[in-house]
Design a protein around this motif. Structure first.
Motif, short mmCIF file in Angstrom:
data_model
loop_
_atom_site.label_atom_id
_atom_site.label_comp_id
_atom_site.label_asym_id
_atom_site.label_seq_id
_atom_site.Cartn_x
_atom_site.Cartn_y
_atom_site.Cartn_z
N ILE A 1 -30.72 55.31 16.29
CA ILE A 1 -30.37 56.63 16.85
C ILE A 1 -28.88 56.90 16.69
CG2 ILE A 1 -30.15 57.93 19.00
CD1 ILE A 1 -32.81 56.70 19.88
N ILE A 2 -28.05 55.94 17.09
CA ILE A 2 -26.60 56.20 17.05
C ILE A 2 -26.09 56.21 15.61
CG2 ILE A 2 -25.75 53.80 17.25
CD1 ILE A 2 -23.72 54.97 19.33
N ALA A 3 -26.72 55.41 14.73
CA ALA A 3 -26.34 55.44 13.31
C ALA A 3 -26.73 56.79 12.69
CB ALA A 3 -26.99 54.29 12.56
N SER A 4 -27.89 57.32 13.09
CA SER A 4 -28.33 58.63 12.60
C SER A 4 -27.39 59.73 13.06
CB SER A 4 -29.75 58.94 13.07
OG SER A 4 -30.67 58.00 12.56
N LEU A 5 -26.95 59.67 14.31
CA LEU A 5 -26.02 60.67 14.83
C LEU A 5 -24.68 60.59 14.11
CD1 LEU A 5 -26.70 60.40 18.68
CD2 LEU A 5 -27.38 62.26 17.16
N ALA A 6 -24.23 59.36 13.82
CA ALA A 6 -22.95 59.19 13.14
C ALA A 6 -22.99 59.76 11.72
CB ALA A 6 -22.57 57.70 13.09
N LYS A 7 -24.18 59.74 11.10
CA LYS A 7 -24.32 60.25 9.73
C LYS A 7 -24.79 61.71 9.68
CE LYS A 7 -23.38 56.16 8.07
NZ LYS A 7 -22.05 55.93 7.44
N ASN A 8 -24.98 62.31 10.85
CA ASN A 8 -25.51 63.67 10.90
C ASN A 8 -24.47 64.68 10.41
OD1 ASN A 8 -26.35 66.33 11.95
ND2 ASN A 8 -27.92 65.17 13.03
#
Length: 658
Positions: free
Chosen positions: A37-44
């Motif tokens: 989740i946090i990796a996805s948000l960082a790459k959003n």
């Protein structure tokens, strides 16, 4: 032998040991999900394109690194609990004729199944929850809600790569333990207790000195910049002291209790103290881990909640005026012209300016040495004594506040924003001034709130004194010299969108003379990005650390329950009733639970002043608000902690009662 024999045996083992594997699996799934989740948000890309997205992206990338590091460490740590309970089973396989290569194959398939389930379920749940978390983050940041679904292939690759490496390390660690041990050692692996430990006075002394040193730093630090320099030193000292005193200090305490015959020779006390003392080294390490994780959760949640709740107050301190400008031409004629043009722009928009403030100023950094302010330094050891000085003529001060103060040529008035100046005189270069009055209020320019160093506003008797200080400063600082400037602050009662348009219009008339300018409305989105992302990370990492705390407690209680089962059976055979067993369990588990929480609260009590100094670097100076947030966080955590106590104590009781 069937080629499916080992995979089938591995699956049966996981099912048979569900009480150990299920929490481990849930932890694996949760850590994979949270990292994804946090990796996805960082790459959003949508977040990065928003105003303030750069700050947000930086914070999320930092958060993903912390989650990755903690997840790897924690899964390796919890795997050790699992292996302790499985050693007897592997030893039995060896006795029955199974070679170590075969045992290694079983462990390989068990690890493979756990890894696949954790990563598939974790990423699947992450995909389901990531949109919800994304919307919650937008709400926290006061950003417009975006519809649609974004999938990050890079986040999935990073997640799979990270946890593949983590589970490979757990596999290698387990294989090393199996190959290095003899079958008889494996059979006794889960029941080998600690020998009764001796009191290690050197370790006790190290713990006292380390904890005392950390506490001393926390309660004596006065300057926020010094606090941030000493923060990691204090944290490391407290962690070392906590481990040392839990390991050695607890042993000393238990032995003192054992020497008290009236207390020790009671059924529940006898069993509890002897049992805890017998395994104290292992016990103390687990308790210290719980204590440190609890402290981390409480500090992280209380500070981030405080910053988020007090964000508007912080905005007011950082941007005391809606628009702020610094002009290179400080003359009264230029100021009058600029102010007249600003008023014309406001009138064109049918908006009156309120509390328009202007004054002449000279500011530069210096090093405080007693009563003397000397040239700044680059030495890290001197950073705590750095001060930003703002010199303002008395004429401007009297005009702003409608006062009629008077000062002699060698007198000054002084206002401090963080560290109070307590000396009777102030020396600047080769001139000494008497501090006639300590001011309680001053309309800060807001720039000082963004400074890491403390600031002093020095009101001098006349503009000529200000010019004299400027010339001396130029001679000392050379190429790094500062120049006199004119500060103009404008308040406007209008919506943010209107204020931003006006700010750009006013900037146009100041392009040739403005050294620096800021707008509260324009900075608001970046402010929400910073403090909202800190709040989000506080909740996110707090949940992760809380999960770790619960799992350590669970495994600790389960592990000790099986170790104590035989001991309690013997006690019942020699006359201890089930009622007495229940009381003994209650007192033992309660002591184990309360000690880490009590010590964590003690850490927070000593760290309160230290944390408030660090918060002041974010312009959060409301100590009462932080105290409320801290107490509320402790109360909520204590309720959750009590719930975990009730659940694990019942589990422990069921195990030792069978």
């Amino acid at each position: 032998m069937s080629k499916f024999f080992f995979p089938k045996l591995a699956g049966q083992n996981i099912k048979k040991n569900a009480k150990f594997y299920l929490p481990y699996l849930l932890t694996g799934i949760a850590t994979v999900m949270m990292y994804f989740i946090i990796a996805s948000l960082a790459k959003n890309q949508s977040l990065q394109q928003l105003t303030g997205g750069g700050i947000l992206s930086l914070m999320l990338n930092l958060g993903s690194f912390i989650v990755a590091l903690f997840s790897a460490t924690f899964l390796l740590y919890t795997n050790s609990f699992l292996m302790k309970r499985r050693k007897k089973e592997f030893g039995l396989y060896s006795i029955l004729g199974m070679e170590k290569n075969h045992i290694a194959t079983v462990i390989f398939f068990e690890t493979l199944f756990v890894a696949v389930i954790s990563m598939v379920a974790g990423i699947s749940l992450g995909l389901l929850c990531s949109k919800l978390v994304f919307l919650a983050l937008l709400k926290l940041l006061h950003f417009p809600v975006q519809l649609g679904f974004a999938f990050s292939l890079q986040a999935m690759k990073n997640t799979l790569g990270l946890f593949t490496v983590v589970f490979l390390f757990t596999l290698l660690n387990n294989l090393v333990q199996v190959y290095a041990a003899q079958p008889i050692e494996l059979l006794k692996g889960s029941s080998i207790g600690e020998k009764e430990p001796k009191i290690k006075w050197l370790l006790t002394l190290l713990g006292i000195l380390s904890l005392g040193g950390g506490y001393y730093i926390a309660i004596t630090v006065e300057d926020p910049l010094t606090a941030i320099i000493l923060f990691f030193i204090a944290v490391i000292l407290v962690i070392i002291g906590t481990y040392c005193l839990f390991i050695s200090g607890s042993i000393a305490l238990l032995k003192l209790l054992r020497q008290n015959k009236k207390f020790y020779y009671q059924a529940r006390h006898f069993v509890s103290i002897s049992g805890m003392l017998y395994r104290m080294k292992q016990n103390a390490t687990g308790l210290a881990n719980i204590c440190i994780l609890s402290t981390m959760v409480l500090v992280m949640l209380s500070t981030t909640v405080c910053l988020y709740v007090g964000m508007e107050d912080i905005m007011e301190k950082r941007y005391p005026k809606e628009m702020m400008f610094e002009l290179s031409d400080y003359s009264d004629q230029t100021a009058a012209t600029v102010i007249s043009e600003i008023e014309e722009i406001l009138q064109a928009h049918q908006l009156p300016a309120s509390q328009l403030t202007t004054y002449r100023c000279l500011s530069f950094a210096s090093l405080k040495q007693g009563t003397m302010m000397s040239a700044e330094t680059s030495n890290l050891s001197d950073m705590g004594n750095m001060r930003e000085l703002y010199f303002i003529p008395l004429q401007d001060y009297n005009r702003i506040y409608a006062t009629s103060f008077s000062l002699a040529a060698d007198e000054i008035m002084l206002y401090s924003n963080r560290s109070t100046y307590t000396e009777a005189t102030l020396s600047v270069f080769d001139s000494q001034y008497k501090v006639k009055n300590q001011l309680k209020n001053w309309q800060d320019n807001g720039f000082d709130a963004a400074q890491m160093v403390s600031s002093h506003y020095v009101i001098v008797s006349d503009f000529s004194v200000l010019q004299d200080i400027e010339q001396k400063q130029m001679a000392v600082y050379g190429e790094n010299r500062a120049n006199l400037y004119r500060y103009i602050g404008v308040d406007i009662d209008a919506e943010d969108a209107v204020c931003i348009d006006l700010y750009h219009d006013i900037q146009d008339i100041m392009r040739t003379s403005a050294l620096y300018s800021e707008s509260r409305a324009e900075a608001r989105s970046e402010f929400y990005s910073l403090y909202g992302s800190l709040f989000f990370l506080g909740i996110f990492l707090g949940a992760l650390f809380l999960m770790a705390t619960v799992l350590i407690i669970y495994y600790k209680q389960i592990s000790e329950g099986y170790d104590d089962n035989e001991r309690f059976q013997i006690m019942q055979k020699v006359g201890m009733s089930k009622e007495e067993v229940g009381k003994t369990i209650k007192s033992q588990v309660l002591a184990v639970f309360l000690l880490p929480l009590v010590v964590a609260c003690l850490h927070l009590a000593f760290a309160f002043k230290f944390i408030t100094k660090l918060l002041s670097l974010f312009a959060m100076t409301d100590r009462a608000l932080f105290a409320i947030c801290l107490m509320a966080t402790i109360a909520v955590f204590a309720v959750f902690y009590a719930f975990v106590y009730l659940v694990t104590s019942r589990t422990y009781y069921r195990i030792v009662s069978n």
